[in-house]
Design a protein around this motif. Structure first.
Motif, mmCIF file in Angstrom:
data_model
loop_
_atom_site.group_PDB
_atom_site.id
_atom_site.type_symbol
_atom_site.label_atom_id
_atom_site.label_comp_id
_atom_site.label_asym_id
_atom_site.label_seq_id
_atom_site.Cartn_x
_atom_site.Cartn_y
_atom_site.Cartn_z
ATOM 1 N N UNK A 107 -3.364 4.738 -10.599
ATOM 2 C CA UNK A 107 -4.109 4.043 -11.645
ATOM 3 C C UNK A 107 -5.163 3.148 -10.987
ATOM 4 N N UNK A 108 -5.099 1.832 -11.202
ATOM 5 C CA UNK A 108 -6.123 0.970 -10.607
ATOM 6 C C UNK A 108 -5.682 0.347 -9.284
ATOM 7 N N UNK A 109 -4.518 0.757 -8.775
ATOM 8 C CA UNK A 109 -4.039 0.255 -7.494
ATOM 9 C C UNK A 109 -4.473 1.195 -6.380
ATOM 10 N N UNK A 110 -5.063 0.641 -5.339
ATOM 11 C CA UNK A 110 -5.422 1.448 -4.173
ATOM 12 C C UNK A 110 -4.222 1.466 -3.225
ATOM 13 N N UNK A 111 -3.736 2.654 -2.890
ATOM 14 C CA UNK A 111 -2.613 2.749 -1.964
ATOM 15 C C UNK A 111 -3.047 3.483 -0.700
ATOM 16 N N UNK A 112 -2.196 3.454 0.311
ATOM 17 C CA UNK A 112 -2.530 3.978 1.627
ATOM 18 C C UNK A 112 -2.187 5.469 1.705
ATOM 19 N N UNK A 113 -3.202 6.314 1.820
ATOM 20 C CA UNK A 113 -2.977 7.760 1.896
ATOM 21 C C UNK A 113 -2.049 8.136 3.041
ATOM 22 N N UNK A 114 -2.110 7.375 4.139
ATOM 23 C CA UNK A 114 -1.296 7.697 5.321
ATOM 24 C C UNK A 114 0.203 7.632 5.018
ATOM 25 N N UNK A 115 0.605 6.852 3.994
ATOM 26 C CA UNK A 115 2.025 6.735 3.682
ATOM 27 C C UNK A 115 2.571 7.973 2.985
ATOM 28 N N UNK A 116 1.692 8.871 2.552
ATOM 29 C CA UNK A 116 2.123 10.086 1.852
ATOM 30 C C UNK A 116 2.391 11.253 2.786
ATOM 31 N N UNK A 117 1.965 11.144 4.034
ATOM 32 C CA UNK A 117 2.048 12.270 4.962
ATOM 33 C C UNK A 117 2.797 11.858 6.230
ATOM 34 N N UNK A 118 3.344 12.834 6.976
ATOM 35 C CA UNK A 118 4.016 12.516 8.244
ATOM 36 C C UNK A 118 3.044 11.893 9.233
ATOM 37 N N UNK A 119 3.573 11.150 10.169
ATOM 38 C CA UNK A 119 2.714 10.492 11.154
ATOM 39 C C UNK A 119 1.965 11.522 11.983
ATOM 40 N N UNK A 120 2.640 12.602 12.340
ATOM 41 C CA UNK A 120 1.994 13.640 13.149
ATOM 42 C C UNK A 120 1.185 14.567 12.268
ATOM 43 N N UNK A 157 0.791 -1.221 0.000
ATOM 44 C CA UNK A 157 0.000 0.000 0.000
ATOM 45 C C UNK A 157 0.824 1.273 0.000
ATOM 46 N N UNK A 158 2.134 1.154 -0.094
ATOM 47 C CA UNK A 158 3.011 2.321 -0.107
ATOM 48 C C UNK A 158 3.319 2.796 -1.523
ATOM 49 N N UNK A 159 4.445 3.432 -1.712
ATOM 50 C CA UNK A 159 4.783 4.030 -2.994
ATOM 51 C C UNK A 159 6.286 4.230 -3.102
ATOM 52 N N UNK A 160 6.750 4.451 -4.331
ATOM 53 C CA UNK A 160 8.138 4.789 -4.610
ATOM 54 C C UNK A 160 8.163 5.907 -5.638
ATOM 55 N N UNK A 161 9.017 6.883 -5.434
ATOM 56 C CA UNK A 161 9.228 7.949 -6.405
ATOM 57 C C UNK A 161 10.690 7.903 -6.837
ATOM 58 N N UNK A 162 10.969 8.467 -8.000
ATOM 59 C CA UNK A 162 12.350 8.467 -8.450
ATOM 60 C C UNK A 162 12.545 9.318 -9.678
ATOM 61 N N UNK A 163 13.749 9.201 -10.230
ATOM 62 C CA UNK A 163 14.108 9.947 -11.437
ATOM 63 C C UNK A 163 15.001 9.071 -12.310
ATOM 64 N N UNK A 164 14.740 9.110 -13.615
ATOM 65 C CA UNK A 164 15.535 8.366 -14.587
ATOM 66 C C UNK A 164 16.264 9.333 -15.511
#
Length: 297
Positions: free
Chosen positions: A283-296, A59-66
Motif C-alpha cells: 500500500x503506502x508503506x515502502x518496504x525493502x525488496x531485499x527482504x523478499x529474496x535469499x541473500x545469495x 522495512x520487512x514483512x509478515x505473512x500468515x493465515x487466519x
C-alpha cells in the motif's frame, strides 16, 4: 499483552509462542549499520489460530493465515485476506521496536500480540555527477513530476486479489549491489529523502525477470526520475517497481509469471549508469525488496 518471539527453528519447521514483557527488550535489537536483511532472516511464529512467518525488521514483512471469518488489525486497519485466509503485512521503514497485531475471532473476542521488530541503522549514500536539473528540477517540470507521482499512487491504491504475494520471490537480476533501501541519499552534495529500492548494477541490455507472479499495472516510457518504468501488482497491497530500464517487454494489464522476462537494464531517468532500481511497496508503506529474496543472488 502476549508477545510473539522466535525460538530455534527446527528442521521440521515447528515454532512456539512465548510470553515476553516489553521491558525485557534489549539494545541488541538494533542491527549494525550496513547489514542487508534477506529472506534468510525469516522467523516463524505459532499463536494457535494466528500463524505467521516473515522478516521482522524495519522495512520487512509478515505473512500468515487466519481461520475463516477471523480478522487481523494492524496500524489501525483491517488486513485484507484471500478466500482461504492468507495475508501479508508490510513493516514501516521507521517501525517501533514492538508492533501490535490485533486478532479478532469469529465470536468477537480480541487478542493483541506484539512482534519484536529489529531496528536498523541506515547508511548514507553519496551520488555525484548528476545533472543539476535532476537534483533540483526547474519549475517547468514540477507539473510533470506531480502527474507521474499520482500515476504511481493510483497503482498502489487499486490492488488486485491475485496471490503472487504468497509465492517465493526470486531476484529479478543478478549483479553488484550499489544502493540499498533506507540509505540517506546525498545528491551532488544535497541531502534528499531515503532511497526506497535496492540498486543492482549490470550491463545495459541485461534481461530483467519478474520476481513473482502478478499483473502489470503501469508501463511508462519516460518518467522524469525513473525513466522507463514498470509496476507489477502481486496482490493484496504488494507492488514491485522496476526503474531506469532500457527496454520494456510487457504490456499494461498483462499477467506475468515468476521468471518471465519483463525488460532490460538501462540508465534512463535520473541515473549515473546502467542498473536496476527494484522497489517494493505494501500500500503506502515502502518496504525493502531485499527482504523478499535469499541473500545469495
Amino acid at each position: 499483552m502476549q508477545s510473539l518471539i522466535r525460538h530455534k527453528f527446527f528442521i521440521i519447521g515447528i515454532t512456539y509462542l512465548c510470553l515476553l514483557s516489553p521491558h525485557a527488550y534489549a539494545d541488541t535489537n538494533t542491527q549494525q549499520a550496513g547489514y542487508l536483511p534477506s529472506y534468510d532472516d525469516a522467523k516463524f511464529y505459532d499463536a494457535g489460530d494466528l500463524k505467521l512467518y516473515g522478516v521482522p525488521y524495519q522495512g520487512g514483512w509478515l505473512k500468515g493465515r487466519l481461520p475463516e471469518k477471523h480478522q487481523l488489525q494492524f496500524l489501525g486497519k483491517t488486513i485484507k485476506t484471500t478466500n482461504d485466509g492468507r495475508f501479508i503485512i508490510g513493516i514501516p521503514y521507521q517501525a517501533s521496536a514492538l508492533l501490535n497485531l490485533v486478532h479478532i475471532k469469529q465470536n468477537g473476542d480480541r487478542k493483541t500480540y506484539q512482534i519484536n521488530i529489529k531496528q536498523r541503522k541506515y547508511k548514507r549514500q553519496y551520488i555525484d555527477g548528476l545533472p543539476p536539473s535532476k537534483v533540483t528540477p526547474s519549475k517547468k517540470f514540477i507539473t510533470r513530476i506531480k502527474h507521474e507521482a499520482n500515476l504511481t499512487k493510483k497503482v498502489r491504491a487499486n490492488i488486485s486479489n491475485v496471490d503472487g504475494f504468497d509465492t517465493k520471490f526470486i531476484w529479478p537480476l543478478k549483479g553488484r549491489i550499489t544502493g540499498r533501501y533506507g540509505s540517506q541519499r546525498i545528491l551532488n552534495g544535497q541531502q534528499r529523502s531515503p532511497h526506497w529500492g535496492i540498486d543492482i548494477a549490470a550491463k545495459k541490455g541485461t534481461p530483467i525477470i519478474a520476481p513473482a507472479n502478478g499483473i502489470v499495472k503501469l508501463v511508462h516510457p519516460d518518467m522524469y526520475f525513473s525513466g522507463k518504468t514498470i509496476m507489477i501488482d502481486h496482490g493484496h497491497g504488494l507492488v514491485s517497481s522496476f526503474l531506469h530500464l532500457h527496454k520494456i517487454y510487457v504490456n499494461h494489464g498483462a499477467y506475468v509469471k515468476r521468471g518471465q522476462e519483463i525488460g532490460s537494464v538501462g540508465s534512463s531517468g535520473r541515473s549515473t549508469g546502467p542498473h536496476l532500481d527494484w522497489r517494493v511497496s505494501w500500500y503506502n508503506q515502502r518496504i525493502d525488496a531485499a527482504t523478499l529474496v535469499p541473500k545469495k543472488q
